[in-house]
Enzyme design. Structure first.
Site, PDB file in Angstrom:
ATOM      1  CG  ASN A  15      53.984  20.170 -26.311  1.00 25.75           C
ATOM      2  OD1 ASN A  15      54.056  21.085 -27.126  1.00 25.75           O
ATOM      3  ND2 ASN A  15      54.072  20.367 -24.999  1.00 25.75           N
ATOM      4  N   GLY A  43      50.977  17.776 -24.547  1.00 25.01           N
ATOM      5  CA  GLY A  43      50.792  19.237 -24.572  1.00 25.01           C
ATOM      6  C   GLY A  43      49.667  19.547 -23.599  1.00 25.01           C
ATOM      7  CG  ASN A  47      47.944  16.302 -22.325  1.00 18.19           C
ATOM      8  OD1 ASN A  47      47.946  15.682 -23.382  1.00 18.19           O
ATOM      9  ND2 ASN A  47      49.033  16.461 -21.586  1.00 18.19           N
ATOM     10  CD  GLU A 143      53.316  23.028 -21.923  1.00 14.26           C
ATOM     11  OE1 GLU A 143      54.066  22.306 -21.255  1.00 14.26           O
ATOM     12  OE2 GLU A 143      52.478  22.563 -22.730  1.00 14.26           O
ATOM     13  CB  THR A 210      46.321  19.937  -8.429  1.00 16.87           C
ATOM     14  OG1 THR A 210      47.410  20.563  -9.106  1.00 16.87           O
ATOM     15  CG2 THR A 210      45.018  20.351  -9.091  1.00 16.87           C
ATOM     16  CE  LYS A 211      48.456  21.643  -0.882  1.00 17.95           C
ATOM     17  NZ  LYS A 211      48.222  21.819   0.554  1.00 17.95           N
ATOM     18  N   GLY A 215      45.646  15.235  -2.754  1.00 16.52           N
ATOM     19  CA  GLY A 215      44.335  15.786  -3.111  1.00 16.52           C
ATOM     20  C   GLY A 215      44.392  17.218  -3.597  1.00 16.52           C
ATOM     21  CB  THR A 234      52.785  12.274 -17.947  1.00 15.33           C
ATOM     22  OG1 THR A 234      54.024  11.756 -17.512  1.00 15.33           O
ATOM     23  CG2 THR A 234      52.989  13.423 -18.927  1.00 15.33           C
ATOM     24  CG  ASP A 238      47.727  18.629 -18.576  1.00 12.77           C
ATOM     25  OD1 ASP A 238      47.853  19.754 -18.055  1.00 12.77           O
ATOM     26  OD2 ASP A 238      48.639  18.062 -19.195  1.00 12.77           O
TER      27      ASP A 238
HETATM   28  O1  RIB Z   1      51.187  18.262 -18.280  1.00 12.97           O
HETATM   29  C1  RIB Z   1      51.797  17.257 -19.037  1.00 12.97           C
HETATM   30  C2  RIB Z   1      52.220  17.793 -20.362  1.00 12.97           C
HETATM   31  O2  RIB Z   1      53.202  18.785 -20.170  1.00 12.97           O
HETATM   32  C3  RIB Z   1      52.865  16.790 -21.280  1.00 12.97           C
HETATM   33  O3  RIB Z   1      51.926  16.127 -22.098  1.00 12.97           O
HETATM   34  C4  RIB Z   1      53.877  17.607 -22.040  1.00 12.97           C
HETATM   35  O4  RIB Z   1      53.598  17.731 -23.402  1.00 12.97           O
HETATM   36  C5  RIB Z   1      53.918  18.960 -21.362  1.00 12.97           C
HETATM   37  O5  RIB Z   1      53.238  19.888 -22.087  1.00 12.97           O
END
Ligand code: RIB
Length: 292
Positions: A15, A43, A47, A143, A210-211, A215, A234, A238
Site C-alpha cells: 500500500n 502495506g 512492511n 489484507e 504483541t501488546k 511487550g 505504524t 509488521d
Molecule cells: O501495519 C501498518 C500498515 O497497515 C500500514 O503500512 C498500512 O498500509 C496498513 O496496511
C-alpha cells in the site's frame, strides 16, 4: 549455530500510506484542521518484507499493485531493499492499495482501500508455486483474500514449511486454517476477538500476542518491550512479524527470536513512517536495552 542462506516468503499487501497527523480527531460530521500530510510506503506484506530483508534474510514477496504512480514508486522502493519481486503482479487498470492513516494520541487509526491487493489470488499462488515450496518460512496477513491464505497454508502443510499468520485486520479463521498454522501473531485487540471465536479450540501454543509497550506474550510468558521515544507506531507489528520470520527461518529458537524481534519493533517506532525506522541486524544486536 544458525542456518545460512534461508528464504522467507511473504504473501501480502502493498500500500501507499497517506498519513495525517492531528491533535484532534474529528467527530461524525465534523471537520478539523490537522497537521502534516506525508505519503510513506506501506502495506502489511511489504512492511514485513522490508523488516525481514533489513535483517539480512533473502525475501520473496508475492503481492499485487496497480499500474499507477504509487505502484511504480512502491516497487522501486522494495527493489532497493533487495527483495525478490518476481511474484508481484502489476494489475492493469487497477489502483494500488492505499491506507489512510491518522496519527493521534501516540497511536494510529488506519483505513485501507485494498485496490490491487484483492488480486493476490490462489491463481497468483499457482503461478509462483516454486517461490513458496522452496522457502524456509511463510508469513502472511489478512489484507489479501483469506481464501489465498487458506490455499497457501494447505500447500505449506504438505511441504512441511512453517507458516506464520499475522491476523490483521482481524477476520474469523476457519478451524482448518487454525489447525494448519504454525504461529498466529495477533495484537491484543485481535487476540481478544480470536479467543472469542475459538473458545473451544486448542491454539494457545501457537499464539504470540504483541501488546505494544507491554511487550509480547507467548505461552504465558511476557517478553517486555524496550522503552524508547515513540515517534510513530505504524508498522511496529509488521517489524515484529518480519523479524520473527527472519529469525525463525535461521533456526533461532523462539525464546531468542521473540526478544530480538521485540527490539526490532522498538527501534522501528523511533522514526516516522512504517518502514523508515526498521533496523538492520547490527542495530538489533547492538541495541542496549538498559540505556533506552
Ligand atoms: O501495519 C501498518 C500498515 O497497515 C500500514 O503500512 C498500512 O498500509 C496498513 O496496511
Amino acid at each position: 549455530m544458525t542456518k545460512q542462506d534461508t528464504t522467507v516468503c511473504i504473501i501480502g499487501s502493498i500500500n501507499m500510506d497517506m498519513t495525517i497527523t492531528t491533535k484532534q480527531l474529528p467527530a461524525k460530521g465534523e471537520t478539523v484542521i490537522g497537521g502534516e500530510f506525508i505519503t510513506y510506503p506501506g502495506g502489511k506484506g511489504a512492511n514485513q518484507a522490508v523488516a525481514a530483508a533489513r535483517l539480512g534474510s533473502a525475501v520473496k514477496l508475492i503481492g499485487a499493485v496497480g499500474d499507477d504512480v504509487f505502484g511504480t514508486s512502491l516497487l522501486n522502493g522494495l527493489q532497493g531493499e533487495g527483495i525478490n519481486l518476481d511474484g508481484v503482479r502489476v494489475k492493469a487498470g487497477c489502483s494500488t492499495g492505499v491506507a489512510n492513516i491518522i496519527l493521534s494520541e501516540h497511536d494510529n487509526r488506519i483505513i485501507v482501500a485494498p485496490g490491487a491487493n484483492t488480486y493476490v489470488t490462489p491463481k497468483l499462488i499457482d503461478q509462483n508455486i516454486e517461490a513458496i515450496t522452496t522457502s524456509d518460512v511463510i508469513l502472511m496477513q489478512l489484507e489479501i483474500p483469506i481464501e489465498t491464505v487458506e490455499y497457501v497454508t494447505n500447500i505449506a502443510v504438505k511441504e512441511k514449511i512453517p507458516v506464520i499468520l499475522n491476523p490483521a485486520p482481524y477476520q474469523k479463521l476457519s478451524a482448518n486454517l487454525l489447525n494448519n498454522l504454525t504461529y498466529i501473531t495477533p495484537n491484543a485487540l485481535e487476540a481478544r476477538e480470536l479467543k472469542l471465536d475459538t473458545d473451544c479450540l486448542e491454539i494457545d501454543d501457537k499464539l504470540i500476542v504483541t501488546k505494544g509497550s507491554e511487550g509480547v506474550e507467548y505461552k504465558g510468558r511476557c517478553y517486555p518491550a524496550s522503552v524508547v521515544e515513540v515517534k510513530d507506531t505504524t508498522g511496529a507489528g509488521d517489524t515484529f512479524n518480519g523479524a520473527l520470520a527472519a529469525f525463525i527461518s535461521k533456526g533461532i529458537p523462539l525464546s531468542e527470536a521473540i526478544p530480538k524481534a521485540n527490539i526490532a519493533a522498538a527501534i522501528s517506532v523511533t522514526k516516522e513512517g512504517a518502514q523508515t525506522g526498521m533496523p538492520s541486524l547490527a542495530e538489533v544486536l547492538n541495541f542496549n536495552t538498559e540505556v533506552h
